[in-house]
Write a protein that holds these residues in place. Structure first.
Motif, short mmCIF file in Angstrom:
data_model
loop_
_atom_site.label_atom_id
_atom_site.label_comp_id
_atom_site.label_asym_id
_atom_site.label_seq_id
_atom_site.Cartn_x
_atom_site.Cartn_y
_atom_site.Cartn_z
N VAL B 91 0.89 -1.16 0.00
CA VAL B 91 0.00 0.00 0.00
C VAL B 91 0.92 1.21 0.00
O VAL B 91 1.68 1.43 0.95
CB VAL B 91 -0.92 0.02 1.23
CG1 VAL B 91 -1.83 1.24 1.19
CG2 VAL B 91 -1.74 -1.27 1.31
N ASN B 92 0.88 1.97 -1.08
CA ASN B 92 1.86 3.05 -1.29
C ASN B 92 1.28 4.44 -1.15
O ASN B 92 2.01 5.41 -1.18
CB ASN B 92 2.47 2.90 -2.69
CG ASN B 92 3.15 1.56 -2.85
OD1 ASN B 92 3.88 1.14 -1.97
ND2 ASN B 92 2.85 0.87 -3.94
N ARG B 93 -0.03 4.48 -0.99
CA ARG B 93 -0.70 5.78 -0.97
C ARG B 93 -1.94 5.68 -0.10
O ARG B 93 -2.77 4.79 -0.32
CB ARG B 93 -1.10 6.17 -2.39
CG ARG B 93 -1.92 7.41 -2.48
CD ARG B 93 -2.59 7.56 -3.84
NE ARG B 93 -3.39 8.76 -3.86
CZ ARG B 93 -4.39 9.00 -4.70
NH1 ARG B 93 -4.70 8.10 -5.61
NH2 ARG B 93 -5.08 10.11 -4.61
N VAL B 94 -2.08 6.55 0.90
CA VAL B 94 -3.32 6.65 1.68
C VAL B 94 -3.65 8.13 1.82
O VAL B 94 -2.95 8.87 2.53
CB VAL B 94 -3.20 5.98 3.05
CG1 VAL B 94 -4.54 6.06 3.80
CG2 VAL B 94 -2.77 4.52 2.92
N GLN B 95 -4.68 8.57 1.12
CA GLN B 95 -5.09 9.98 1.15
C GLN B 95 -6.32 10.10 2.01
O GLN B 95 -7.34 9.42 1.78
CB GLN B 95 -5.36 10.49 -0.26
CG GLN B 95 -5.78 11.95 -0.29
CD GLN B 95 -5.86 12.53 -1.69
OE1 GLN B 95 -5.50 11.87 -2.67
NE2 GLN B 95 -6.35 13.74 -1.80
N ASP B 96 -6.26 10.96 3.02
CA ASP B 96 -7.37 11.08 3.96
C ASP B 96 -8.67 11.41 3.23
O ASP B 96 -8.69 12.22 2.29
CB ASP B 96 -7.08 12.17 5.00
CG ASP B 96 -8.03 12.08 6.17
OD1 ASP B 96 -8.14 10.99 6.77
OD2 ASP B 96 -8.71 13.09 6.47
N ASN B 97 -9.75 10.75 3.68
CA ASN B 97 -11.09 10.98 3.12
C ASN B 97 -11.16 10.69 1.63
O ASN B 97 -11.97 11.26 0.92
CB ASN B 97 -11.55 12.42 3.40
CG ASN B 97 -13.03 12.61 3.11
OD1 ASN B 97 -13.82 11.66 3.17
ND2 ASN B 97 -13.42 13.84 2.79
N PHE B 98 -10.30 9.78 1.14
CA PHE B 98 -10.32 9.47 -0.29
C PHE B 98 -10.00 7.99 -0.55
O PHE B 98 -10.94 7.19 -0.60
CB PHE B 98 -9.38 10.42 -1.04
CG PHE B 98 -9.55 10.40 -2.54
CD1 PHE B 98 -10.82 10.32 -3.11
CD2 PHE B 98 -8.45 10.44 -3.38
CE1 PHE B 98 -10.98 10.28 -4.49
CE2 PHE B 98 -8.60 10.41 -4.76
CZ PHE B 98 -9.86 10.33 -5.31
N VAL B 99 -8.73 7.64 -0.71
CA VAL B 99 -8.41 6.26 -1.09
C VAL B 99 -7.17 5.73 -0.39
O VAL B 99 -6.29 6.48 0.02
CB VAL B 99 -8.17 6.13 -2.61
CG1 VAL B 99 -9.40 6.52 -3.41
CG2 VAL B 99 -6.95 6.94 -3.04
N ALA B 100 -7.11 4.39 -0.28
CA ALA B 100 -5.87 3.66 -0.01
C ALA B 100 -5.56 2.89 -1.30
O ALA B 100 -6.44 2.23 -1.85
CB ALA B 100 -6.04 2.70 1.16
#
Lengths: 313, 313
Positions: B91-100
């Motif tokens: 998991v390389n990206r976790v954007q708050d209130n959006f996507v993992a």
């Protein structure tokens, strides 16, 4: 290219009627471009009497109170903060796709022992609900054009997502992501601001007009939204060690100016905010094959900057 | 009492036209009561060819593919899984209130070095978009009564939140919480299932029909939604150590039956599912002073149980 993808995903929309986007076409301005071009007068500095700094071991959450919508709750929360009521309380409940809730851990027992509860001091134990307020032409209103499943009219007022019903001449704040609500027991007057929750998932709009919304988180949402979910039903933690301590909550106005954050919020009655909404509704760029051409209330972030730097939504 | 409050908050709604709820009134049945009374025939066991087990250091995420909506993507993902393509990705990206988002970390560079990218093996590098499909009377459809901001019709088909447009005779899966989408680059055919994302916040419905949805997370959402948000723009991690390793992804059908989870999903064309929706739209109990009387697509959870125990939404 994945970053390019991510950028497109994060910001894009286009006209439902838009022709295929061609290389020579001018793309809709990005949020960054619109914000970079905004005028200083389009940003407001929240009243320090309405700004709460909640210090967690992991960082600081900044909350703006909404006294034009829930004045008695704002006043009671200020009283609790000035008594340092929240210092030593904790986040006791985190339910996935719903809420993070903080309060006196002793109050979360099924049958709390009154002797163990923190004193509310001079704060009121009960308050009128303040679920809605009268529509007032003096309050700014930026209405959205695309309708809403739950309310006759939706839009923004003083930086807060809100709804209105002309038939009853009432308006109210909505449970969008980041909204800070006032937990209560069964009786509608049992909420007093000593137990608060922040929305961390899909907006549970079914709570609108059934709970008072005290304000919203301006900065630090990930400090709440990324907390471990509680293992018990409704996300309650089962072990005191799982609870996240709240070190302190202070009002900006009680701190020397040098210790205050330099937070500004884009005015939701500004030209730039309207342009941001329109750009998101009708974005055209090389990524999107079919634009939505519409935008829902809780899909709109109100830009915040701290020390001139954008606060990541 | 706070637990009582939480229970009410977590499940409640009531008739917009309901009179004040009196002590002698019978409250709307709770979700638990309705599920406890459900018939075994109202639950389906997902096809093991459509069930992905994604093993993280923190636990297991179970994803159901949606081959009736994105068949070519389902087939390509199965090929990648059988080649163990995802083992050792992260998991390389976790954007708050959006996507993992998870994929080959080398692919997240702005200009990835082809020599460093994992081989797709027999999997296709490009696929037709599969953003929508033809409406087909053979597909079950449980339509919601309260409308939608983004689509002419919304409801559920085969356990997935979906939308339809009778004018074009097309239907598509929607980006509700837990939906698993196929990341792509600029070209609509550049998505192949080797980079996937799960929605972890307010449903970004503006992505609908612009990205293929491969399925949804049935179990383990908190393992993705509670991850630390990435510090870089769009939630990318800046340090390889921040990335969460994916130990393995397997198809249930490739495991001996003894190693498979006993997962069941409530049929969205069942009487009990319709009763759950109605109970949430029109709930009456002692907590709510004003019911919504409406319910939005992404506010509805499709019940899942594992080994007979409810999976916490």
């Amino acid at each position: 290219m994945r970053r390019h993808l991510a950028a497109a995903i994060a910001t894009t929309l286009a006209l439902a009627t838009a022709p295929t986007f061609a290389a020579q076409d001018k793309p809709t301005p990005s949020a960054k471009e619109l914000l970079d071009a905004s005028k200083p007068s389009e940003w407001r500095t929240p009243d320090p009497d309405n700004l709460l700094y909640m210090q967690l071991p992991t960082g600081r959450v900044v909350i703006e109170l909404a006294p034009d919508f829930t004045p008695l709750h704002a006043a009671n929360i200020r009283t609790l903060v000035r008594e340092h009521y929240f210092d030593g309380t904790s986040v006791n409940r985190v339910q996935d796709n719903f809420v993070a809730q903080w309060d006196d851990p002793a109050s979360d027992d099924d049958h709390p022992d009154p002797a163990k509860l923190k004193s509310l001091g001079k704060a009121k134990k009960t308050l009128p609900p303040e679920y809605t307020r009268a529509i007032d032409a003096k309050l700014p209103w930026t209405e959205l054009p695309d309708g809403d499943v739950y309310a006759p009219e939706v839009g923004f007022s003083e930086g807060f997502a809100a709804a209105r019903d002309p038939a009853t001449s009432r308006m109210w704040l909505t449970h969008c992501y980041g909204a800070v609500g006032v937990a209560r027991d069964i009786s509608p007057d049992s909420g007093n601001g000593s137990s608060l929750y922040a929305i961390i998932g899909q907006s549970p709009r079914t709570l609108d007009r059934n709970l008072a919304i005290a304000g919203r988180v301006l900065e630090g949402m990930p400090l709440l939204s990324a907390l471990p979910r509680g293992p018990a039903p409704m996300g309650f933690y089962t072990d005191a060690k799982q609870r996240l301590p709240i070190l302190s909550v202070r009002l900006a106005s009680d701190l020397p100016p040098a210790q205050r954050a330099n937070i500004q919020v884009l005015r939701t009655d500004s030209t730039t905010f309207t342009a941001l909404i329109e750009a998101k509704r009708n974005r055209r760029d090389s990524f999107y094959t079919l634009p939505a051409g519409k935008l829902e209330l809780c899909n709109i972030d109100v830009p915040v900057r701290d020390g001139g730097k954008p606060v990541m939504p």
